[in-house]
Design a protein around this motif. Structure first.
Motif, PDB file in Angstrom:
ATOM      1  N   LYS A   5       0.856  -1.182   0.000  1.00 11.65           N
ATOM      2  CA  LYS A   5       0.000   0.000   0.000  1.00 11.65           C
ATOM      3  C   LYS A   5       0.891   1.231   0.000  1.00 11.65           C
ATOM      4  O   LYS A   5       1.882   1.271   0.734  1.00 11.65           O
ATOM      5  CB  LYS A   5      -0.890   0.025   1.238  1.00 11.65           C
ATOM      6  CG  LYS A   5      -1.898  -1.091   1.263  1.00 11.65           C
ATOM      7  CD  LYS A   5      -2.759  -0.968   2.502  1.00 11.65           C
ATOM      8  CE  LYS A   5      -3.744  -2.105   2.555  1.00 11.65           C
ATOM      9  NZ  LYS A   5      -4.549  -2.044   3.763  1.00 11.65           N
ATOM     10  N   PRO A   6       0.576   2.210  -0.816  1.00 13.15           N
ATOM     11  CA  PRO A   6       1.410   3.423  -0.807  1.00 13.15           C
ATOM     12  C   PRO A   6       1.256   4.171   0.508  1.00 13.15           C
ATOM     13  O   PRO A   6       0.169   4.227   1.077  1.00 13.15           O
ATOM     14  CB  PRO A   6       0.851   4.244  -1.963  1.00 13.15           C
ATOM     15  CG  PRO A   6      -0.523   3.747  -2.162  1.00 13.15           C
ATOM     16  CD  PRO A   6      -0.524   2.298  -1.734  1.00 13.15           C
ATOM     17  N   ARG A   7       2.362   4.687   1.014  1.00 12.74           N
ATOM     18  CA  ARG A   7       2.309   5.477   2.229  1.00 12.74           C
ATOM     19  C   ARG A   7       2.184   6.934   1.834  1.00 12.74           C
ATOM     20  O   ARG A   7       3.013   7.459   1.114  1.00 12.74           O
ATOM     21  CB  ARG A   7       3.584   5.287   3.022  1.00 12.74           C
ATOM     22  CG  ARG A   7       3.720   3.924   3.600  1.00 12.74           C
ATOM     23  CD  ARG A   7       4.398   4.033   4.900  1.00 12.74           C
ATOM     24  NE  ARG A   7       5.672   3.375   4.958  1.00 12.74           N
ATOM     25  CZ  ARG A   7       6.500   3.517   5.969  1.00 12.74           C
ATOM     26  NH1 ARG A   7       6.217   4.317   6.939  1.00 12.74           N
ATOM     27  NH2 ARG A   7       7.630   2.894   6.007  1.00 12.74           N
ATOM     28  N   GLY A  21      -1.936   6.844  27.560  1.00 13.24           N
ATOM     29  CA  GLY A  21      -1.129   7.762  26.769  1.00 13.24           C
ATOM     30  C   GLY A  21      -1.948   8.556  25.775  1.00 13.24           C
ATOM     31  O   GLY A  21      -3.117   8.282  25.514  1.00 13.24           O
ATOM     32  N   ILE A  22      -1.318   9.562  25.208  1.00 17.24           N
ATOM     33  CA  ILE A  22      -1.903  10.394  24.168  1.00 17.24           C
ATOM     34  C   ILE A  22      -1.027  10.206  22.938  1.00 17.24           C
ATOM     35  O   ILE A  22       0.193  10.383  23.009  1.00 17.24           O
ATOM     36  CB  ILE A  22      -1.949  11.868  24.610  1.00 17.24           C
ATOM     37  CG1 ILE A  22      -2.856  11.981  25.842  1.00 17.24           C
ATOM     38  CG2 ILE A  22      -2.426  12.759  23.477  1.00 17.24           C
ATOM     39  CD1 ILE A  22      -2.741  13.271  26.586  1.00 17.24           C
ATOM     40  N   VAL A  23      -1.650   9.794  21.830  1.00 14.75           N
ATOM     41  CA  VAL A  23      -0.904   9.483  20.613  1.00 14.75           C
ATOM     42  C   VAL A  23      -1.136  10.581  19.591  1.00 14.75           C
ATOM     43  O   VAL A  23      -2.274  10.924  19.282  1.00 14.75           O
ATOM     44  CB  VAL A  23      -1.317   8.110  20.047  1.00 14.75           C
ATOM     45  CG1 VAL A  23      -0.580   7.824  18.751  1.00 14.75           C
ATOM     46  CG2 VAL A  23      -1.047   7.014  21.067  1.00 14.75           C
ATOM     47  N   MET A  24      -0.029  11.133  19.069  1.00 16.02           N
ATOM     48  CA  MET A  24      -0.088  12.194  18.067  1.00 16.02           C
ATOM     49  C   MET A  24       0.471  11.631  16.762  1.00 16.02           C
ATOM     50  O   MET A  24       1.564  11.059  16.747  1.00 16.02           O
ATOM     51  CB  MET A  24       0.745  13.387  18.535  1.00 16.02           C
ATOM     52  CG  MET A  24       0.792  14.528  17.559  1.00 16.02           C
ATOM     53  SD  MET A  24       1.664  15.989  18.196  1.00 16.02           S
ATOM     54  CE  MET A  24       3.300  15.360  18.471  1.00 16.02           C
ATOM     55  N   ARG A  25      -0.295  11.778  15.687  1.00 21.25           N
ATOM     56  CA  ARG A  25       0.133  11.327  14.359  1.00 21.25           C
ATOM     57  C   ARG A  25       0.242  12.551  13.451  1.00 21.25           C
ATOM     58  O   ARG A  25      -0.748  13.235  13.217  1.00 21.25           O
ATOM     59  CB  ARG A  25      -0.863  10.334  13.791  1.00 21.25           C
ATOM     60  CG  ARG A  25      -0.909   9.036  14.562  1.00 21.25           C
ATOM     61  CD  ARG A  25      -2.002   8.104  14.029  1.00 21.25           C
ATOM     62  NE  ARG A  25      -2.021   6.863  14.774  1.00 21.25           N
ATOM     63  CZ  ARG A  25      -2.681   6.661  15.900  1.00 21.25           C
ATOM     64  NH1 ARG A  25      -3.401   7.639  16.419  1.00 21.25           N
ATOM     65  NH2 ARG A  25      -2.641   5.503  16.516  1.00 21.25           N
ATOM     66  N   VAL A  26       1.448  12.803  12.972  1.00 18.22           N
ATOM     67  CA  VAL A  26       1.712  13.986  12.153  1.00 18.22           C
ATOM     68  C   VAL A  26       2.094  13.526  10.747  1.00 18.22           C
ATOM     69  O   VAL A  26       3.061  12.776  10.582  1.00 18.22           O
ATOM     70  CB  VAL A  26       2.866  14.826  12.753  1.00 18.22           C
ATOM     71  CG1 VAL A  26       3.124  16.059  11.922  1.00 18.22           C
ATOM     72  CG2 VAL A  26       2.567  15.183  14.204  1.00 18.22           C
ATOM     73  N   GLY A  31       5.883  11.473   2.813  1.00 19.88           N
ATOM     74  CA  GLY A  31       5.001  10.316   2.943  1.00 19.88           C
ATOM     75  C   GLY A  31       5.131   9.693   4.317  1.00 19.88           C
ATOM     76  O   GLY A  31       6.132   9.866   5.007  1.00 19.88           O
ATOM     77  N   GLY A  32       4.136   9.004   4.724  1.00 21.47           N
ATOM     78  CA  GLY A  32       4.130   8.367   6.035  1.00 21.47           C
ATOM     79  C   GLY A  32       3.694   9.332   7.122  1.00 21.47           C
ATOM     80  O   GLY A  32       3.263  10.454   6.853  1.00 21.47           O
TER      81      GLY A  32
END
Length: 55
Positions: A5-7, A21-26, A31-32
């Protein structure tokens, strides 16, 4: 063979509470995503640092 799958970095920044916890996705430009798990104290420190830069 599994399909690759393309990131992509497309999409908004996400912050969710997962367990203790607190998860941060940037999303990243190349890509990614950068995924960081923080505790409440680290979130406060990050917020203070960002606010200092914006002030």
């Amino acid at each position: 063979m599994a399909a690759m799958k393309p990131r992509t970095g497309d999409g908004p920044m996400e912050v969710t509470k997962e367990g203790r916890g607190i998860v941060m996705r940037v999303p990243l430009e190349g890509g990614g995503r950068l995924v960081v798990e923080l505790n409440a104290d680290e979130v406060k420190e990050l917020a203070d640092a960002l606010n200092a830069v914006l002030a």
